[in-house]
Scaffold this motif. Structure first.
Motif, PDB file in Angstrom:
ATOM      1  N   ARG A   8      16.960  61.435  -0.075  1.00  0.00           N
ATOM      2  CA  ARG A   8      16.393  62.768  -0.188  1.00  0.00           C
ATOM      3  C   ARG A   8      15.956  62.648  -1.673  1.00  0.00           C
ATOM      4  N   PRO A   9      14.980  63.366  -2.035  1.00  0.00           N
ATOM      5  CA  PRO A   9      14.392  63.357  -3.363  1.00  0.00           C
ATOM      6  C   PRO A   9      15.638  63.549  -4.406  1.00  0.00           C
ATOM      7  N   GLU A  10      16.704  64.352  -4.161  1.00  0.00           N
ATOM      8  CA  GLU A  10      17.649  64.517  -5.149  1.00  0.00           C
ATOM      9  C   GLU A  10      18.693  63.359  -5.151  1.00  0.00           C
ATOM     10  N   THR A  11      18.486  62.419  -4.433  1.00  0.00           N
ATOM     11  CA  THR A  11      19.404  61.292  -4.559  1.00  0.00           C
ATOM     12  C   THR A  11      18.591  60.173  -5.007  1.00  0.00           C
ATOM     13  N   VAL A  12      17.217  60.305  -5.436  1.00  0.00           N
ATOM     14  CA  VAL A  12      16.463  59.432  -6.489  1.00  0.00           C
ATOM     15  C   VAL A  12      16.489  59.982  -7.766  1.00  0.00           C
ATOM     16  N   LYS A  13      16.741  58.840  -8.729  1.00  0.00           N
ATOM     17  CA  LYS A  13      16.701  59.275  -9.927  1.00  0.00           C
ATOM     18  C   LYS A  13      16.070  58.225 -10.675  1.00  0.00           C
ATOM     19  N   LEU A  14      14.714  58.471 -11.186  1.00  0.00           N
ATOM     20  CA  LEU A  14      13.756  57.591 -11.866  1.00  0.00           C
ATOM     21  C   LEU A  14      14.284  57.191 -13.194  1.00  0.00           C
ATOM     22  N   GLU A  15      14.896  58.038 -14.024  1.00  0.00           N
ATOM     23  CA  GLU A  15      15.618  57.756 -15.353  1.00  0.00           C
ATOM     24  C   GLU A  15      16.815  57.622 -15.467  1.00  0.00           C
ATOM     25  N   LEU A  16      17.566  56.418 -15.066  1.00  0.00           N
ATOM     26  CA  LEU A  16      19.092  56.682 -15.359  1.00  0.00           C
ATOM     27  C   LEU A  16      19.357  56.381 -16.741  1.00  0.00           C
ATOM     28  N   GLU A  17      20.240  57.127 -17.093  1.00  0.00           N
ATOM     29  CA  GLU A  17      20.366  57.477 -18.727  1.00  0.00           C
ATOM     30  C   GLU A  17      21.760  56.300 -19.308  1.00  0.00           C
ATOM     31  N   SER A  18      22.415  55.645 -18.227  1.00  0.00           N
ATOM     32  CA  SER A  18      23.626  54.724 -18.548  1.00  0.00           C
ATOM     33  C   SER A  18      23.294  53.654 -19.118  1.00  0.00           C
ATOM     34  N   GLU A  19      24.022  52.997 -20.029  1.00  0.00           N
ATOM     35  CA  GLU A  19      23.583  51.634 -20.842  1.00  0.00           C
ATOM     36  C   GLU A  19      24.443  50.563 -20.304  1.00  0.00           C
ATOM     37  N   ASP A  20      25.332  50.771 -19.466  1.00  0.00           N
ATOM     38  CA  ASP A  20      26.154  49.632 -19.000  1.00  0.00           C
ATOM     39  C   ASP A  20      26.584  49.749 -17.589  1.00  0.00           C
ATOM     40  N   LYS A  21      27.043  48.606 -17.041  1.00  0.00           N
ATOM     41  CA  LYS A  21      27.504  48.522 -15.614  1.00  0.00           C
ATOM     42  C   LYS A  21      28.372  49.857 -15.175  1.00  0.00           C
ATOM     43  N   PRO A 138       9.942  60.890  -7.281  1.00  0.00           N
ATOM     44  CA  PRO A 138      11.200  60.841  -6.040  1.00  0.00           C
ATOM     45  C   PRO A 138      10.254  60.660  -4.923  1.00  0.00           C
ATOM     46  N   ALA A 139       9.320  61.652  -4.644  1.00  0.00           N
ATOM     47  CA  ALA A 139       8.429  61.746  -3.470  1.00  0.00           C
ATOM     48  C   ALA A 139       7.684  60.148  -3.137  1.00  0.00           C
ATOM     49  N   ALA A 140       7.094  59.684  -4.323  1.00  0.00           N
ATOM     50  CA  ALA A 140       6.518  58.463  -4.151  1.00  0.00           C
ATOM     51  C   ALA A 140       7.386  57.263  -3.765  1.00  0.00           C
ATOM     52  N   PHE A 141       8.680  57.364  -4.062  1.00  0.00           N
ATOM     53  CA  PHE A 141       9.622  56.435  -3.602  1.00  0.00           C
ATOM     54  C   PHE A 141      10.069  56.636  -2.111  1.00  0.00           C
ATOM     55  N   LEU A 142       9.871  57.719  -1.604  1.00  0.00           N
ATOM     56  CA  LEU A 142      10.000  57.720  -0.224  1.00  0.00           C
ATOM     57  C   LEU A 142       8.801  57.539   0.477  1.00  0.00           C
ATOM     58  N   ASP A 143       7.808  57.632  -0.081  1.00  0.00           N
ATOM     59  CA  ASP A 143       6.427  57.161   0.433  1.00  0.00           C
ATOM     60  C   ASP A 143       6.315  55.483   0.625  1.00  0.00           C
ATOM     61  N   LEU A 144       7.059  55.022  -0.439  1.00  0.00           N
ATOM     62  CA  LEU A 144       6.794  53.628  -0.525  1.00  0.00           C
ATOM     63  C   LEU A 144       7.842  52.940   0.396  1.00  0.00           C
TER      64      LEU A 144
END
Ligand SMILES: [Zn+2]
Lengths: 150, 120
Positions: A8-21, A138-144
């Motif tokens: 779903r668009p809500e479960t797609v995040k294109l800019e994760l902020e975290s810096e480690d695993k 996120p919509a572009a992710f779903l399209d891909l």
């Protein structure tokens, strides 16, 4: 079952902020919007899976996955970290694309393994990492996913 | 959520991971080895160690109950969905289900003995 329909668009995040695993795993788990206790259990289960061997499959892709009681249906999320993060990947390169897959221990439709296989197949397509990097929303992710037959 | 129930759930998740790696010709093993390069026997060993150390943190009483049911079934903790135990598919008495909302207790199913986890 199409991959496109599991995100779903809500479960797609294109800019994760975290810096480690660890923080990346937590941030991915948060996308599923579970309660706090469930998030903690799921994080531990994912972490234990990572301790068995990294789910970083190379070429900047990781597919953290597990079965856990805390979900009652198959849940997927995608996160992107453009700068990349060390994830103990097989090729020792930094990971930029994260596909999270979580399935309940018992599933009526048995989708977990086929979906895990499909995501791995999708991610291993040589064109895919570049296309993921170019995504703008996120919509572009779903399209891909759709364009790749998933 | 009851901390011992959290432990039981973690144990269950670990057991599920181990089981998935035990199925000799299982699809999971194939996928894990093909895509993720997983060393299966090492993975099983690590999981067993972790399971043992987690079991040590159960209260003696729960540990006994756990040891009694664990060998016989894949799932020691089962979800209760809409009043039905997913261990045996028998309805849970309303009072038990009511008490267990929020999963603040460690309850077992009267019919199959599984630990119960209420899914709202
Ligand atoms: Zn039962």
């Amino acid at each position: 079952m199409k991959l496109r329909d599991l995100f779903r668009p809500e479960t797609v995040k294109l800019e994760l902020e975290s810096e480690d695993k660890d923080d990346i795993l937590k941030e991915l788990v948060e996308l599923l919007e579970l309660d706090e206790k469930s998030e903690a259990i799921l994080f531990k289960t994912l972490k234990r899976r990572e301790n068995l061997g990294s789910t970083g499959i190379g070429k900047g892709i990781a597919i953290p996955h597990c079965r856990s009681l805390v979900v009652n249906e198959l849940r997927l999320a995608y996160g992107r970290k453009s700068d990349g993060v060390a994830f103990d990947a097989i090729d020792e390169k930094e990971v930029r694309h994260f596909f999270l897959i979580v399935a309940p221990p018992l599933e009526v439709s048995n989708q977990y393994l086929p979906v895990l296989g499909k995501v791995a197949q999708f991610a291993k397509d040589p064109e895919v990492p570049g296309k993921l990097t170019e995504l703008e929303d996120p919509a572009a992710f779903l399209d891909l996913l759709e364009a790749h037959g998933g | 959520m009851h901390p011992q129930l959290v432990l039981l759930m973690e144990l269950q998740d670990l057991r599920a991971q181990k089981r998935a790696l035990h199925q000799d010709s299982g699809e999971t093993v194939g996928l894990e080895e093909e895509h993720f390069n997983l060393d299966r026997s090492r993975a099983v060993e690590l999981l067993e160690e972790k399971i043992e150390s987690l079991k040590d943190t159960l209260t003696p009483q729960l540990r006994t109950r756990y040891e009694r049911i664990a060998p016989q079934r894949d799932r020691v903790v089962v979800p209760v969905i809409q009043g039905t135990c997913y261990g045996c598919f028998v309805s849970i008495p309303t009072a038990t289900a009511g008490d267990q909302i929020g999963n603040t207790l460690v309850e077992t199913c009267e019919n199959c003995g599984s630990f119960l986890y209420i899914v709202e």
